[in-house]
Structures are given as C-alpha cells and as structure tokens.
Design an enzyme around this catalytic site. Sequence first.
Site, PDB file in Angstrom:
ATOM      1  CB  ILE A 196      -0.934   0.007   1.227  1.00 41.32           C
ATOM      2  CG1 ILE A 196      -1.949  -1.142   1.157  1.00 41.32           C
ATOM      3  CG2 ILE A 196      -1.642   1.351   1.368  1.00 41.32           C
ATOM      4  CD1 ILE A 196      -3.071  -0.953   0.197  1.00 41.32           C
ATOM      5  CB  VAL A 199       0.293   1.621  -4.617  1.00 44.17           C
ATOM      6  CG1 VAL A 199      -0.710   2.212  -5.603  1.00 44.17           C
ATOM      7  CG2 VAL A 199       0.727   0.244  -5.109  1.00 44.17           C
ATOM      8  CD  GLU A 200      -2.553   5.420  -1.130  1.00 47.34           C
ATOM      9  OE1 GLU A 200      -2.409   6.639  -1.371  1.00 47.34           O
ATOM     10  OE2 GLU A 200      -3.641   4.826  -1.267  1.00 47.34           O
ATOM     11  CB  SER A 201       3.768   7.868  -0.309  1.00 47.41           C
ATOM     12  OG  SER A 201       4.361   6.826   0.474  1.00 47.41           O
ATOM     13  CE1 TYR A 286      -3.642   2.873  -3.929  1.00 49.27           C
ATOM     14  CE2 TYR A 286      -4.890   0.934  -3.282  1.00 49.27           C
ATOM     15  CZ  TYR A 286      -4.100   2.010  -2.941  1.00 49.27           C
ATOM     16  OH  TYR A 286      -3.766   2.232  -1.629  1.00 49.27           O
TER      17      TYR A 286
END
Length: 320
Positions: A196, A199-201, A286
Amino acid sequence: MTHPPRTLIARLAAPLRTAGVALAVAVPGHATANPLPVDESALVRSYRAEAQAYEHGEGVPRDGARAATLYCKAARLGDAKSQYALGWMYANGRGVERNDALASFFLRAAAEQGLAPAERLLARLPETVEVPDCMREPPAVAVVVPPPQPAAAAPAAPALPPQAAELRRSAPPMIVDLVDRLAPQYQLEPHLVLAIIRVESNFDTVARSPKNAQGLMQLIPETAQRFNVLNAYDPTQNLRGGMAYLRWLLAYFEGDLALVTAAYNAGEGAVERYRGIPPYRETRDYVRRVLETVGTVVHPFDASVTAPSAVLRGRRTAAR
C-alpha cells in the site's frame, strides 16, 4: 473486418466469514480457485474499438445493442470513454432505447473520473444509484479451509510471494523495520502495508497529493482525524493511522482484499455504491498492483472491529 482478440477477465476472490471456518490465504506453490487480476488495458481497448465499430457501422453492420454490450464490458473495467459513450447512447436513444436512469449511471462514473463532457451532460439527468446488470462483478468463489489441527511443532512460515520479497529488499530499511514492528499490533501482514505504501507514496514521508493526501500512507485530513492522527507527516503516526484504517476496512469487507484496497483508494462509500470495485481505471490499476504484490486476495480480519457492510455482506459464495 478482423475483430480484436478477446481474453478472459481474471476474477477476484473474496472470503466469506463462516462460523468455525478459517479463511484461506494463498500460499506459494499451492493452487488457488481464483486468479489475481491482470492488466486490463489491452482488453479495454479491444472492447471499445469493437463497440465503436458496431455503433457507427464501420466495417460491420450497425448494431446498437451489440455496441452497448461491448461498451459496458469496457465500462466495467473502468474505461471513462466507454462509460461516456454508453451514457450518451442511453441519453439520446442512439441505437438503444432511451433510458435516463442508465444514462445517469454511466455518465456519473465517467464524470467521477474527470471527463468534463460527461459532467455537463449529467447535469440535466436524474440521479440513480441502481447498478446495471452488465456492471456487476460476477460472484467469485471464496476459498475456505477448516481450522488447522494442533501439531507437535509449528510449521515453518510460508515464503513470501516473489514480488513481496523483492519489495522488502528494495524498500527503505527504516520503514520496513517500522512496519514490521507496528503491523502485528493491527493484525496486518507487513507486506500488505508495504505494498500500500509503495503505491500510495513510494515511501516518501512528506508526499502530498493534489487532493491533500499526506505522508507515507496518504491520509486525507478526514481519515487522519478519524483515526486520531495529529501529524500525518510523522512516519509513526501516519503508519498507525493508515493501519488502523486498513484493519477497519478488513473487518468491514470481511477480509476481501480487492474491496479493501479499492476502498483505501476510492473510499468505502464508492465501493458500496458500485457494489464492488468502482469502475475507475485508477482504482482498478491500484487494486491490481497491490494484489499482485501480496500474492493473495484474502486476509484474516478481526470481526470485533466493526460490523460488516450491510450492502456487500454475503454476496460471495463459499466453497470447500
């Protein structure tokens, strides 16, 4: 005319909470009943191109009903252009019977992905929440196994999926160590949290999105407040807030990682409104990226955290 080749769409599996039965987690080397999702870009282009041919009679007889069916297949995979085309067809009765409710549904999905013409056309249509049949994900089969019997010695932990192992090697050691320490407190597999974060940051502790999502796990201010995060740029606080949200989502969607990751990206409200993964390309990509890394579509969850979603509870079929 030679039509583009079609391929099968991989189904997503989801767990079903059953009394006395433990949820299966994919183990390398063992077959699973439901494959992970695949990159759908080529499939989307194929459906849309064929739909356009039948809508306009380009090389094939004009067939509005067939065009609508093909557009809807692409629309379900998150293609905003197909959502707009189908909404326009229903709004104007072009090749299909006019239906303002269906037009509103498809145009809203396209508008939510930023397609301005869809937003303008949507303004004169009534709002609808009913999901058309062609947009519903087919029920997938959950893999369930009986609880393990006591053993003389605990079995060795299964090896991580290759992509998860590579992620641990390439991620900043400080963040890996922090995730390893915190994740068990929230009953989470560390490699899920790391997937996670990437993919997020991409492990940027001060990342900030155009929508004001902040830090490693990209907490928006509302989510930060919901889970008592005072400083979203503090790595420990950010991870605790993001993990608390993941633990809540796992309970809410009964361990279904496809729905959980979709909700982390698009919000649990969008997942419930669309009765599954929202038809947004960003969200579907995502989900694919996270699940490919973690190598499974289910995750254990603590049912005491929150009651399951009333909208999506029980929609899956259990099988031994």
